[in-house]
Enzyme design. Sequence first.
Site, PDB file in Angstrom:
ATOM      1  N   ARG A   1      -9.518 -26.706   9.516  1.00  0.00           N
ATOM      2  CA  ARG A   1      -9.049 -26.303  11.091  1.00  0.00           C
ATOM      3  C   ARG A   1      -7.696 -26.912  11.302  1.00  0.00           C
ATOM      4  NH1 ARG A   1     -12.662 -27.715  15.865  1.00  0.00           N
ATOM      5  NH2 ARG A   1     -11.333 -29.710  15.815  1.00  0.00           N
TER       6      ARG A   1
ATOM      7  N   HIS B   1      -9.404 -58.203  -9.300  1.00  0.00           N
ATOM      8  CA  HIS B   1     -10.695 -58.973  -9.941  1.00  0.00           C
ATOM      9  C   HIS B   1     -11.884 -58.874  -8.872  1.00  0.00           C
ATOM     10  CE1 HIS B   1     -13.307 -62.717 -10.430  1.00  0.00           C
ATOM     11  NE2 HIS B   1     -13.223 -62.006 -11.646  1.00  0.00           N
TER      12      HIS B   1
ATOM     13  N   CYS C   1     -20.524 -24.813  12.959  1.00  0.00           N
ATOM     14  CA  CYS C   1     -20.219 -26.459  12.816  1.00  0.00           C
ATOM     15  C   CYS C   1     -20.473 -27.215  14.233  1.00  0.00           C
ATOM     16  CB  CYS C   1     -18.878 -26.588  12.351  1.00  0.00           C
ATOM     17  SG  CYS C   1     -17.493 -25.777  13.370  1.00  0.00           S
TER      18      CYS C   1
ATOM     19  N   GLU D   1     -15.189 -19.813  19.891  1.00  0.00           N
ATOM     20  CA  GLU D   1     -15.560 -20.889  20.868  1.00  0.00           C
ATOM     21  C   GLU D   1     -15.242 -20.643  22.324  1.00  0.00           C
ATOM     22  OE1 GLU D   1     -13.482 -24.300  19.810  1.00  0.00           O
ATOM     23  OE2 GLU D   1     -11.653 -23.148  19.052  1.00  0.00           O
TER      24      GLU D   1
ATOM     25  N   ARG E   1     -11.139 -31.526   9.896  1.00  0.00           N
ATOM     26  CA  ARG E   1     -10.388 -31.716  11.273  1.00  0.00           C
ATOM     27  C   ARG E   1      -8.926 -32.053  11.006  1.00  0.00           C
ATOM     28  NH1 ARG E   1     -15.322 -33.483  12.752  1.00  0.00           N
ATOM     29  NH2 ARG E   1     -16.419 -32.462  14.093  1.00  0.00           N
TER      30      ARG E   1
ATOM     31  N   GLY F   1     -17.848 -22.795  17.470  1.00  0.00           N
ATOM     32  CA  GLY F   1     -17.698 -24.175  17.887  1.00  0.00           C
ATOM     33  C   GLY F   1     -18.759 -24.231  19.069  1.00  0.00           C
ATOM     34  N   SER F   2     -19.853 -24.635  18.866  1.00  0.00           N
ATOM     35  CA  SER F   2     -21.049 -24.633  19.714  1.00  0.00           C
ATOM     36  C   SER F   2     -20.474 -25.128  21.073  1.00  0.00           C
ATOM     37  CB  SER F   2     -22.423 -25.161  19.403  1.00  0.00           C
ATOM     38  OG  SER F   2     -22.157 -26.316  18.851  1.00  0.00           O
ATOM     39  N   ASN F   3     -19.894 -26.479  20.936  1.00  0.00           N
ATOM     40  CA  ASN F   3     -19.532 -27.431  22.292  1.00  0.00           C
ATOM     41  C   ASN F   3     -18.777 -26.466  23.194  1.00  0.00           C
ATOM     42  OD1 ASN F   3     -21.165 -29.503  21.695  1.00  0.00           O
ATOM     43  ND2 ASN F   3     -19.485 -30.654  20.689  1.00  0.00           N
ATOM     44  N   ASP F   4     -17.631 -26.092  22.854  1.00  0.00           N
ATOM     45  CA  ASP F   4     -16.541 -25.334  23.594  1.00  0.00           C
ATOM     46  C   ASP F   4     -17.237 -23.799  24.075  1.00  0.00           C
ATOM     47  OD1 ASP F   4     -14.586 -26.979  23.928  1.00  0.00           O
ATOM     48  OD2 ASP F   4     -13.360 -26.311  22.201  1.00  0.00           O
TER      49      ASP F   4
END
Length: 813
Positions: free
Chosen positions: A575, A418, A748, A677, A508, A698-701
């Site tokens: 992934r 409810h 990404c 990456e 992920r 994977g731009s960070n790695d």
Amino acid sequence: MATTRRVIPFAELGRQDVGRVGGKNASLGEMTAHLASAGVRVPPGFATTADAYGELLGDHGLRGRIEEQLGRLHEGAALDEVGAAIRSLILAEPLPAELRTEIVSAYEQLARDQGREEPEVAVRSSATAEDLPEASFAGQQETYLNVRGPAQLLESCHRCYASLFTDRAIDYRERMGFDHLSVALSVGVQVMVRSDLAGAGVMFTLDPESGFPEVIVVSAAWGLGETVVSGQVDPDEYTVFKPSMKDPSLQPVIGARIGAKRQKAVYAEHGLTRTVDTTGEERALRVLTDAEVRLLADWAGTVEEHYGCPMDLEWAKDGLTGDLWIVQARPETVQSRRRASTLRRCRLTATPGEALIEGIAVGEAIGRGPVVALDSPVDLDRFPAGGVLVTGITDPDWEPIMKRASAIVTDHGGRTSHAAIVSRELGVPAVVGTGRATQVLRDGQDVTVSCAEGGHGRVYAGLLDYEETETDLADLPVTRTRVMLNLADPSAAFRWWRLPADGVGLARLEFIVAHQVKVHPMALLHPERLDDQDRCAIDQLTEGYLDRGEYFVDRLAYGMARIAASRWPAPVVVRTSDFKTNEYARLLGGRPFEPVEANPMIGWRGASRYYSDGYREGFALECRALRRVRDEMGLTNVIIMIPFCRTLEEADKVLEAMAEQGLRRGENGLKVYVMAEIPANIILAQDFAERFDGFSIGSNDLTQLTLGVDRDSEALAHIFDETDPAVTRSIQILVPRAQSAGATVGLCGQRPSDDPAFTEFLVKTGIDSISVAPDSFAAVKQHVAAAELKRYGADRRGSSQPRRPRVDLPSSG
């Protein structure tokens, strides 16, 4: 002169009779008459008419005396005083003799049809303006269950008439602008389904929180259904994907959450019902099998198609026969009124501390104010406008208070309780099923209630700042570069379905493992390597599973399926797990299976784990879950992506390990991507493209490994830059090389959300897709369109569409 009909069997009614018997009874008649041939089962019964109610009000000037009391309300008299007076007037007025005779006669005929002397029946109220698409009176009037014999039946009918003037019903009509005496009441009398010996619940033919239209959500608890509707229990919840229902070879149940179900309603020894505690076994068991969920969903879909609008249904299972029945159906009245092209978003702008309490989020808003902890409803003037209502459960008597609250928090109840239903209708955020909010939250304490963080609702200390924005999705441009979403939390996936995204570029798996599974996969397969404490914790978590690996597969598959369904039929790139060893070790039971590494960031992670003896069995469970989602559930839009693949030899080993588990690239349309990456992925792009269908940068790695900078180092943060020429040159090299080999390339990462110039650079390279967080989607979409206008001019024909059409699944064969 036409004869007045006071009682009509369901079989003679249809939805054209709402004015005579109310929405509830008209729907029961409509389904009885028109959907029985489709297999939809509705218990037989009959309804009294609005004419019968009119006779009751006409006798001895009852209508005039009710009008006098309503006049007192409009002059300032207290609602509870006026309501009590009107109910007393109705109960003091005997039912007309002709009506009494016809009700008893119809009951006796029902008994003969059932082959029983005095069958138990449910006696439900049905207002003649009830269950219209623009308003719902559901729950405003009374229901009586396990009613047996003519005397008890007549008394229950009389009390139903009086319940048209409960305080909550009067308040609702005042709020919605209905004339009280223009609304009549019909009483529905229906043979009871012995769900006290089995289970019951509700169904929506869309997701009740987000309005996502491609699922049917079924809630279930043991015993009579009143505990689910009232919010007394946290029910099981099953999610069914509509497109998969059309192929009998597929399994359309894409989610199953087992609720606590601590109580159930059963028959009382001397009539009506009582509430008892469930057993430990009942709490752990599912109420419905997948086959039963599918049957109910099939019926719900049939009803929705027949009515041509989303539906809210109640169902019951007979514990004596095992048969399932639909006992109510009404149009859904909250999500169906929302503008599909407008996305409303709330977001905390202050960093919250640890949540004081968590539960199931209802709605997607944020509310804040002082806690008002109540055991029972109070006079309105004693509840401060903007207070946060905290209580055990709510029922319709709480509604005048609920509409004054800035947020609602309850101990008990699920998404179909409810409290949840009314909160949605009012647009008030609610966190239900917290278990102990009344113990944790103090009266007068300032709190912020957030339902804007996915499926989990959280209550934080203090009055936190937040913002509300609305985006008109119809104004977003079409782009040829695909703009996709990064999604991690399955519980939040449906809330973004309105975004005209081109799919999911990154889902992920490790988020689902950490939050849904919670156990290291190898610990499930090798409990002999665990200490007693971890073994006991895993036993509790996997209760009901003889095969502990199946627990992992179930949870993982349900999480992935929910994300994949939210974007069907657009591609969803999943992934495989990319925990580092220190992160894996923190999972329950993980320590015995993980080495201690000096630099986990470039250690045993990603692809290198999948074919190794230390994790091969765990990866096999991941593959089993992926196979279930694609081949059994039919969500073939799932693309598998392999992270941190260092060498070509490693790529071959991973693909071989996948093939051993039945996941072969190209079979059943399976595509396999690889993360780009590592500099090796760029240097050997064409060789990797022979093994994979696409790349996701994977731009960070990639930045970390190209520049040799630990991305978590504060001392080197000034060097870490995705726009460094070494990184951008790598992207410029990768895109044409991969595309020339027939592979797609996407990115990404967070940078396109923060930096329009970086987005423009990506568009200039000719990248195929950019994947961003949902809350950045609209801005990035506009940045991409502006960049494309510079590069292509007016020729920006793209793949994005404002709304995705419903598409049937291909056969899994």
